[in-house]
Design a protein around this motif. Sequence first.
Motif, PDB file in Angstrom:
ATOM      1  N   SER A 234       3.698 -10.819  -9.078  1.00  0.00           N
ATOM      2  CA  SER A 234       2.843 -11.352 -10.147  1.00  0.00           C
ATOM      3  C   SER A 234       1.694 -12.140  -9.807  1.00  0.00           C
ATOM      4  CB  SER A 234       3.778 -11.987 -11.126  1.00  0.00           C
ATOM      5  OG  SER A 234       4.689 -11.058 -11.686  1.00  0.00           O
ATOM      6  N   ASN A 235       1.888 -13.142  -8.627  1.00  0.00           N
ATOM      7  CA  ASN A 235       0.877 -13.993  -8.261  1.00  0.00           C
ATOM      8  C   ASN A 235      -0.001 -13.340  -7.030  1.00  0.00           C
ATOM      9  OD1 ASN A 235       1.330 -16.269 -10.166  1.00  0.00           O
ATOM     10  ND2 ASN A 235       3.294 -16.601  -9.217  1.00  0.00           N
ATOM     11  N   GLU A 236       0.056 -12.145  -6.855  1.00  0.00           N
ATOM     12  CA  GLU A 236      -0.442 -11.301  -5.813  1.00  0.00           C
ATOM     13  C   GLU A 236      -0.277 -11.935  -4.520  1.00  0.00           C
ATOM     14  OE1 GLU A 236      -4.714 -10.883  -6.644  1.00  0.00           O
ATOM     15  OE2 GLU A 236      -4.207 -10.236  -8.836  1.00  0.00           O
ATOM     16  N   ASN A 237       1.059 -12.490  -4.222  1.00  0.00           N
ATOM     17  CA  ASN A 237       1.311 -12.778  -2.876  1.00  0.00           C
ATOM     18  C   ASN A 237       2.381 -11.618  -2.388  1.00  0.00           C
ATOM     19  OD1 ASN A 237       2.328 -14.018  -0.593  1.00  0.00           O
ATOM     20  ND2 ASN A 237       3.742 -15.135  -1.478  1.00  0.00           N
ATOM     21  N   TYR A 238       1.624 -10.763  -1.801  1.00  0.00           N
ATOM     22  CA  TYR A 238       2.210  -9.260  -1.418  1.00  0.00           C
ATOM     23  C   TYR A 238       2.904  -9.333  -0.192  1.00  0.00           C
ATOM     24  CZ  TYR A 238      -0.649  -7.748  -5.374  1.00  0.00           C
ATOM     25  OH  TYR A 238      -1.063  -7.611  -6.635  1.00  0.00           O
ATOM     26  N   ILE A 239       4.294  -9.896  -0.076  1.00  0.00           N
ATOM     27  CA  ILE A 239       5.003 -10.005   1.092  1.00  0.00           C
ATOM     28  C   ILE A 239       5.003  -8.398   1.549  1.00  0.00           C
ATOM     29  CG2 ILE A 239       7.021 -10.567   2.071  1.00  0.00           C
ATOM     30  CD1 ILE A 239       7.101 -12.332  -0.905  1.00  0.00           C
ATOM     31  N   GLY A 240       4.498  -8.277   2.908  1.00  0.00           N
ATOM     32  CA  GLY A 240       4.848  -7.060   3.502  1.00  0.00           C
ATOM     33  C   GLY A 240       3.475  -6.155   3.405  1.00  0.00           C
ATOM     34  N   LEU A 241       2.495  -6.705   2.775  1.00  0.00           N
ATOM     35  CA  LEU A 241       1.169  -5.804   2.630  1.00  0.00           C
ATOM     36  C   LEU A 241       0.587  -5.515   4.059  1.00  0.00           C
ATOM     37  CD1 LEU A 241      -0.783  -4.367   0.808  1.00  0.00           C
ATOM     38  CD2 LEU A 241      -1.983  -6.858   0.739  1.00  0.00           C
ATOM     39  N   PRO A 242       0.517  -6.264   4.929  1.00  0.00           N
ATOM     40  CA  PRO A 242       0.047  -5.794   6.306  1.00  0.00           C
ATOM     41  C   PRO A 242       0.868  -4.564   6.889  1.00  0.00           C
ATOM     42  CG  PRO A 242       0.014  -8.126   6.172  1.00  0.00           C
ATOM     43  CD  PRO A 242       0.796  -7.578   5.001  1.00  0.00           C
ATOM     44  N   LEU A 243       1.933  -4.464   6.737  1.00  0.00           N
ATOM     45  CA  LEU A 243       2.599  -3.309   6.983  1.00  0.00           C
ATOM     46  C   LEU A 243       2.313  -1.916   6.245  1.00  0.00           C
ATOM     47  CD1 LEU A 243       5.053  -2.326   9.098  1.00  0.00           C
ATOM     48  CD2 LEU A 243       6.793  -3.101   7.355  1.00  0.00           C
ATOM     49  N   LEU A 244       2.231  -2.141   5.210  1.00  0.00           N
ATOM     50  CA  LEU A 244       1.749  -1.066   4.214  1.00  0.00           C
ATOM     51  C   LEU A 244       0.470  -0.398   4.556  1.00  0.00           C
ATOM     52  CD1 LEU A 244       3.126  -1.472   0.388  1.00  0.00           C
ATOM     53  CD2 LEU A 244       3.962   0.142   2.284  1.00  0.00           C
ATOM     54  N   GLU A 245      -0.454  -1.410   4.898  1.00  0.00           N
ATOM     55  CA  GLU A 245      -1.754  -1.080   5.334  1.00  0.00           C
ATOM     56  C   GLU A 245      -1.669  -0.327   6.628  1.00  0.00           C
ATOM     57  OE1 GLU A 245      -5.338  -3.841   4.596  1.00  0.00           O
ATOM     58  OE2 GLU A 245      -3.683  -5.206   4.771  1.00  0.00           O
ATOM     59  N   TRP A 246      -1.113  -1.022   7.706  1.00  0.00           N
ATOM     60  CA  TRP A 246      -0.629  -0.365   8.924  1.00  0.00           C
ATOM     61  C   TRP A 246      -0.243   1.166   8.969  1.00  0.00           C
ATOM     62  CZ3 TRP A 246       3.784   1.038  11.318  1.00  0.00           C
ATOM     63  CH2 TRP A 246       3.789   1.457  12.479  1.00  0.00           C
ATOM     64  N   MET A 247       0.645   1.398   7.758  1.00  0.00           N
ATOM     65  CA  MET A 247       1.232   2.530   7.542  1.00  0.00           C
ATOM     66  C   MET A 247       0.256   3.447   6.912  1.00  0.00           C
ATOM     67  SD  MET A 247       4.989   1.793   6.240  1.00  0.00           S
ATOM     68  CE  MET A 247       6.519   0.973   7.027  1.00  0.00           C
ATOM     69  N   GLY A 248      -0.941   3.102   6.481  1.00  0.00           N
ATOM     70  CA  GLY A 248      -1.956   4.052   5.976  1.00  0.00           C
ATOM     71  C   GLY A 248      -1.956   4.196   4.427  1.00  0.00           C
ATOM     72  N   LEU A 249      -0.960   3.472   3.920  1.00  0.00           N
ATOM     73  CA  LEU A 249      -0.630   3.787   2.356  1.00  0.00           C
ATOM     74  C   LEU A 249      -1.536   3.032   1.445  1.00  0.00           C
ATOM     75  CD1 LEU A 249       3.111   3.623   2.656  1.00  0.00           C
ATOM     76  CD2 LEU A 249       1.610   5.814   2.600  1.00  0.00           C
ATOM     77  N   CYS A 250      -2.088   1.853   1.915  1.00  0.00           N
ATOM     78  CA  CYS A 250      -2.901   1.203   0.971  1.00  0.00           C
ATOM     79  C   CYS A 250      -3.892   0.271   1.727  1.00  0.00           C
ATOM     80  CB  CYS A 250      -2.070   0.230   0.015  1.00  0.00           C
ATOM     81  SG  CYS A 250      -1.204  -1.109   1.105  1.00  0.00           S
ATOM     82  N   LEU A 251      -4.693  -0.515   1.013  1.00  0.00           N
ATOM     83  CA  LEU A 251      -5.560  -1.480   1.471  1.00  0.00           C
ATOM     84  C   LEU A 251      -5.441  -2.878   0.693  1.00  0.00           C
ATOM     85  CD1 LEU A 251      -8.784   0.951   1.592  1.00  0.00           C
ATOM     86  CD2 LEU A 251      -7.362   0.391   3.568  1.00  0.00           C
ATOM     87  N   GLY A 252      -5.496  -3.881   1.777  1.00  0.00           N
ATOM     88  CA  GLY A 252      -5.827  -5.209   1.057  1.00  0.00           C
ATOM     89  C   GLY A 252      -7.049  -5.583   0.678  1.00  0.00           C
ATOM     90  N   ASN A 253      -7.235  -6.826   0.051  1.00  0.00           N
ATOM     91  CA  ASN A 253      -8.833  -6.886  -0.947  1.00  0.00           C
ATOM     92  C   ASN A 253      -9.638  -6.875   0.285  1.00  0.00           C
ATOM     93  OD1 ASN A 253      -7.493  -7.479  -3.445  1.00  0.00           O
ATOM     94  ND2 ASN A 253      -6.928  -9.688  -2.645  1.00  0.00           N
ATOM     95  N   GLU A 254      -9.600  -7.445   1.382  1.00  0.00           N
ATOM     96  CA  GLU A 254     -10.964  -7.507   2.414  1.00  0.00           C
ATOM     97  C   GLU A 254     -11.075  -6.031   2.812  1.00  0.00           C
ATOM     98  OE1 GLU A 254     -11.374  -9.082   6.880  1.00  0.00           O
ATOM     99  OE2 GLU A 254     -10.156 -10.579   5.310  1.00  0.00           O
ATOM    100  N   LEU A 255     -10.156  -5.125   3.381  1.00  0.00           N
ATOM    101  CA  LEU A 255     -10.830  -3.895   3.809  1.00  0.00           C
ATOM    102  C   LEU A 255     -10.968  -3.081   2.738  1.00  0.00           C
ATOM    103  CD1 LEU A 255     -10.712  -2.539   6.441  1.00  0.00           C
ATOM    104  CD2 LEU A 255      -8.281  -1.772   6.177  1.00  0.00           C
ATOM    105  N   ALA A 256     -10.447  -3.110   1.343  1.00  0.00           N
ATOM    106  CA  ALA A 256     -10.757  -2.515   0.288  1.00  0.00           C
ATOM    107  C   ALA A 256     -12.087  -2.671  -0.025  1.00  0.00           C
ATOM    108  CB  ALA A 256      -9.671  -2.798  -0.940  1.00  0.00           C
TER     109      ALA A 256
END
Length: 167
Positions: free
Chosen positions: A128-150
């Motif tokens: 809820s506080n946008e602390n997305y634990i594991g986000l780099p892994l989902l990005e690496w998998m090609g499923l999403c983009l974090g703020n910077e890359l987006a």
Amino acid sequence: MSLQESYEVKKVLQFLNEININIIEKELGTTFLPGLDLGPNCIYIDYNNLLYPGDILHEAGHLAVTTSEERKLIGTAKISSEWPTQGEEIAAILWSFAAAKYLNLPLEFIFHPNGYKNDSDWLISNFSNENYIGLPLLEWMGLCLGNELAAKEGKAAFPAMLKWMRD
């Protein structure tokens, strides 16, 4: 109204159908999550024993973050004994959060008090506080983009997904 007919479950099942995760209704014995089990690119559901319908999305997350080759082996003797890895577990949790947001489901539907090793409130608070634990892994998998890359690519950032299933 039966559990299978509930609004949230109908919404989840329709979504899973759209992303090509098969749901197979069948009687299950004792399973890690009551009323749920995984098979090759499918989720087995025993509605008579299902305690927490939000667990369906978490299990779908396991399928989604697994490579397409390994996905075919889930539930068979050919799947690695290491599956799912701790990284895949974290990725499945974050994936299920994104799915809940996409489906406009309350986070408590997935992160119920009797799951996640008593860390449900902690997960809800962090996400809820946008602390997305594991986000780099989902990005690496090609499923999403974090703020910077987006921002760089002019695309929507997580929890928006580029795609729901890993190749």
